[in-house]
Design a protein around this motif. Structure first.
Motif, PDB file in Angstrom:
ATOM      1  N   ALA A  39      24.895  64.289  34.553  1.00  0.00           N
ATOM      2  CA  ALA A  39      24.684  65.635  35.087  1.00  0.00           C
ATOM      3  C   ALA A  39      24.524  65.597  36.601  1.00  0.00           C
ATOM      4  N   LEU A  40      23.775  64.626  37.109  1.00  0.00           N
ATOM      5  CA  LEU A  40      23.586  64.476  38.551  1.00  0.00           C
ATOM      6  C   LEU A  40      24.928  64.206  39.239  1.00  0.00           C
ATOM      7  N   LEU A  41      25.761  63.370  38.623  1.00  0.00           N
ATOM      8  CA  LEU A  41      27.000  62.927  39.254  1.00  0.00           C
ATOM      9  C   LEU A  41      28.189  63.829  38.946  1.00  0.00           C
ATOM     10  N   LEU A  79      18.964  46.325  45.447  1.00  0.00           N
ATOM     11  CA  LEU A  79      20.332  46.504  44.957  1.00  0.00           C
ATOM     12  C   LEU A  79      21.252  46.921  46.103  1.00  0.00           C
ATOM     13  N   ALA A  80      20.805  47.883  46.896  1.00  0.00           N
ATOM     14  CA  ALA A  80      21.621  48.354  48.012  1.00  0.00           C
ATOM     15  C   ALA A  80      21.917  47.230  49.009  1.00  0.00           C
ATOM     16  N   LYS A  81      20.898  46.484  49.372  1.00  0.00           N
ATOM     17  CA  LYS A  81      21.098  45.410  50.360  1.00  0.00           C
ATOM     18  C   LYS A  81      22.021  44.332  49.825  1.00  0.00           C
ATOM     19  N   TRP A  82      21.827  43.940  48.576  1.00  0.00           N
ATOM     20  CA  TRP A  82      22.630  42.854  48.026  1.00  0.00           C
ATOM     21  C   TRP A  82      24.095  43.258  47.879  1.00  0.00           C
ATOM     22  N   VAL A  83      24.358  44.494  47.491  1.00  0.00           N
ATOM     23  CA  VAL A  83      25.747  44.955  47.407  1.00  0.00           C
ATOM     24  C   VAL A  83      26.365  45.027  48.799  1.00  0.00           C
ATOM     25  N   LEU A  84      25.621  45.571  49.760  1.00  0.00           N
ATOM     26  CA  LEU A  84      26.130  45.660  51.130  1.00  0.00           C
ATOM     27  C   LEU A  84      26.330  44.285  51.753  1.00  0.00           C
ATOM     28  N   ASP A  85      25.537  43.304  51.298  1.00  0.00           N
ATOM     29  CA  ASP A  85      25.688  41.928  51.773  1.00  0.00           C
ATOM     30  C   ASP A  85      26.778  41.158  51.015  1.00  0.00           C
ATOM     31  N   ASP A  86      27.476  41.854  50.105  1.00  0.00           N
ATOM     32  CA  ASP A  86      28.555  41.253  49.298  1.00  0.00           C
ATOM     33  C   ASP A  86      28.054  40.136  48.389  1.00  0.00           C
ATOM     34  N   ARG A  87      26.822  40.285  47.892  1.00  0.00           N
ATOM     35  CA  ARG A  87      26.327  39.354  46.888  1.00  0.00           C
ATOM     36  C   ARG A  87      27.004  39.641  45.541  1.00  0.00           C
ATOM     37  N   PRO A  88      27.136  38.643  44.673  1.00  0.00           N
ATOM     38  CA  PRO A  88      27.773  38.847  43.367  1.00  0.00           C
ATOM     39  C   PRO A  88      26.809  39.523  42.378  1.00  0.00           C
ATOM     40  N   VAL A  89      26.573  40.794  42.585  1.00  0.00           N
ATOM     41  CA  VAL A  89      25.618  41.546  41.768  1.00  0.00           C
ATOM     42  C   VAL A  89      26.267  41.900  40.431  1.00  0.00           C
ATOM     43  N   PRO A  90      25.698  41.471  39.299  1.00  0.00           N
ATOM     44  CA  PRO A  90      26.272  41.817  37.995  1.00  0.00           C
ATOM     45  C   PRO A  90      26.216  43.331  37.763  1.00  0.00           C
ATOM     46  N   SER A  91      27.318  43.884  37.301  1.00  0.00           N
ATOM     47  CA  SER A  91      27.364  45.314  37.011  1.00  0.00           C
ATOM     48  C   SER A  91      28.477  45.587  36.019  1.00  0.00           C
ATOM     49  N   SER A  92      28.449  46.770  35.442  1.00  0.00           N
ATOM     50  CA  SER A  92      29.476  47.189  34.500  1.00  0.00           C
ATOM     51  C   SER A  92      30.018  48.551  34.937  1.00  0.00           C
ATOM     52  N   PRO A  93      31.346  48.687  35.083  1.00  0.00           N
ATOM     53  CA  PRO A  93      31.895  49.993  35.430  1.00  0.00           C
ATOM     54  C   PRO A  93      31.762  50.956  34.256  1.00  0.00           C
ATOM     55  N   VAL A  94      31.185  52.110  34.508  1.00  0.00           N
ATOM     56  CA  VAL A  94      30.984  53.117  33.457  1.00  0.00           C
ATOM     57  C   VAL A  94      31.702  54.390  33.885  1.00  0.00           C
ATOM     58  N   GLU A  95      32.622  54.855  33.034  1.00  0.00           N
ATOM     59  CA  GLU A  95      33.338  56.093  33.310  1.00  0.00           C
ATOM     60  C   GLU A  95      32.381  57.277  33.222  1.00  0.00           C
ATOM     61  N   LEU A  96      32.519  58.197  34.149  1.00  0.00           N
ATOM     62  CA  LEU A  96      31.670  59.386  34.130  1.00  0.00           C
ATOM     63  C   LEU A  96      32.216  60.390  33.121  1.00  0.00           C
ATOM     64  N   PRO A  97      31.422  60.741  32.117  1.00  0.00           N
ATOM     65  CA  PRO A  97      31.881  61.709  31.124  1.00  0.00           C
ATOM     66  C   PRO A  97      31.690  63.134  31.620  1.00  0.00           C
ATOM     67  N   VAL A  98      32.310  64.071  30.930  1.00  0.00           N
ATOM     68  CA  VAL A  98      32.020  65.478  31.172  1.00  0.00           C
ATOM     69  C   VAL A  98      30.695  65.771  30.482  1.00  0.00           C
ATOM     70  N   PRO A  99      29.639  66.102  31.250  1.00  0.00           N
ATOM     71  CA  PRO A  99      28.321  66.271  30.636  1.00  0.00           C
ATOM     72  C   PRO A  99      28.218  67.573  29.863  1.00  0.00           C
ATOM     73  N   GLU A 100      27.371  67.563  28.860  1.00  0.00           N
ATOM     74  CA  GLU A 100      27.058  68.804  28.170  1.00  0.00           C
ATOM     75  C   GLU A 100      26.151  69.624  29.060  1.00  0.00           C
ATOM     76  N   ARG A 101      26.416  70.913  29.139  1.00  0.00           N
ATOM     77  CA  ARG A 101      25.578  71.783  29.959  1.00  0.00           C
ATOM     78  C   ARG A 101      25.447  73.132  29.270  1.00  0.00           C
ATOM     79  N   PRO A 102      24.354  73.827  29.486  1.00  0.00           N
ATOM     80  CA  PRO A 102      24.205  75.138  28.881  1.00  0.00           C
ATOM     81  C   PRO A 102      25.229  76.109  29.428  1.00  0.00           C
ATOM     82  N   GLY A 103      25.519  77.170  28.663  1.00  0.00           N
ATOM     83  CA  GLY A 103      26.481  78.163  29.100  1.00  0.00           C
ATOM     84  C   GLY A 103      26.017  78.878  30.344  1.00  0.00           C
ATOM     85  N   GLY A 104      26.994  79.386  31.102  1.00  0.00           N
ATOM     86  CA  GLY A 104      26.660  80.142  32.293  1.00  0.00           C
ATOM     87  C   GLY A 104      26.559  79.278  33.531  1.00  0.00           C
ATOM     88  N   VAL A 105      26.517  79.943  34.652  1.00  0.00           N
ATOM     89  CA  VAL A 105      26.370  79.298  35.950  1.00  0.00           C
ATOM     90  C   VAL A 105      24.895  78.985  36.163  1.00  0.00           C
TER      91      VAL A 105
END
Length: 273
Positions: free
Chosen positions: A103-105, A156-182
């Motif tokens: 929802a945030l993303l 996490l931010a520093k290690w990624v910016l420093d190009d450290r081999p930070v373990p991670s998994s790519p996760v596709e962003l789904p279409v979130p469920e949201r209540p009706g209306g704006v």
């Protein structure tokens, strides 16, 4: 030299901000700009603000510099053992480290084409961080703490910016469920209510009268104007605002739409042209 850092967080009291800025200064050699997400709907506020932050890096008239944005909104709502995980993505030259929450993303997914986030598990990352002088006991505490936005996210931010081999998994962003209306994404300091749609969504044009139903009695009819300057003083209206790709705002010229219409961030409204 690290890029300028902006930190959006719902841990925003003076004590938390003091700790965040000092820890970041110790890690990066400079303090970030720490901005609070302290309204009643921090996820909606964070999503719109992140979209606006990234949109603000366009149309510079030059290449500009890379930026870094940290976003923390991680309520303990039972969906995750210790709050939502953190991850990161890149948009052009800019890097975002954020709570993983569809929802945030969703605003950056819909309007900037961000399709996935590299999601991390704090325990896994800390166990793999052979480059860091952090013992096993301290690493376990860092992963389990309730204040991960202080202890883990900056690392996490520093290690990624420093190009450290930070373990991670790519996760596709789904279409979130949201209540009706704006929804009201946030209320600005003028009392203008920033909505989650553009004029094209309800299909309104300049001068149209729009019924605004807030669920608190009879719908209020207001006119739609493309520009705030066309709204008569003291009058409620719907305008194309400054956020997102032209998101609508409910305004009262010279007053507060939030007060007059009884709205706050997170509320749902129905617009009928």
């Amino acid at each position: 030299m690290y890029p300028p850092i902006t930190y959006l967080t719902d841990c925003s009291d003076t004590n938390a901000r003091a700790r965040l800025t000092t820890r970041m200064a110790a890690l990066f050699g400079r303090s970030p700009v720490v901005l609070p997400l302290d309204g009643p709907a921090p996820v909606e506020s964070a999503g719109l603000t992140l979209l606006d932050v990234l949109l603000s890096t366009r149309l510079l008239g030059e290449d500009g510099h890379p930026t870094v944005t940290l976003v923390n909104v991680a309520p303990r709502d039972g969906r995750w053992p210790n709050g939502a995980p953190f991850g990161w993505f890149r948009h052009g030259r800019h890097t975002v480290f954020t709570t993983y929450d569809p929802a945030l993303l969703d605003p950056v997914r819909r309007h900037l084409g961000v399709t996935s986030v590299s999601v991390t598990d704090a325990r896994t990352v800390l166990a793999a961080a052979e480059w860091a002088s952090i013992g096993e006991s301290d690493a376990a505490d860092l992963a389990a703490t309730q204040f991960r936005s202080l202890w883990y996210l900056p690392l996490l931010a520093k290690w990624v910016l420093d190009d450290r081999p930070v373990p991670s998994s790519p996760v596709e962003l789904p279409v979130p469920e949201r209540p009706g209306g704006v929804r009201v994404a946030l209320v600005d300091n003028f009392g203008n209510c920033k909505l989650t749609c553009t004029a094209a969504d309800p299909g309104v044009a300049e001068g149209d009268r729009v019924a605004v139903d807030t669920g608190r009695g009879e719908a209020r009819k207001v006119r739609y104007h493309e520009r705030l300057s066309d709204v008569r003083a003291g009058t409620a209206a719907l305008v194309t605002g400054s956020s997102g790709p032209g998101f609508l705002e409910l305004v009262v010229s010279g007053g507060s739409a939030a007060d007059e219409l009884g709205l706050r961030a997170g509320d749902t409204v129905d617009l009928q042209g």
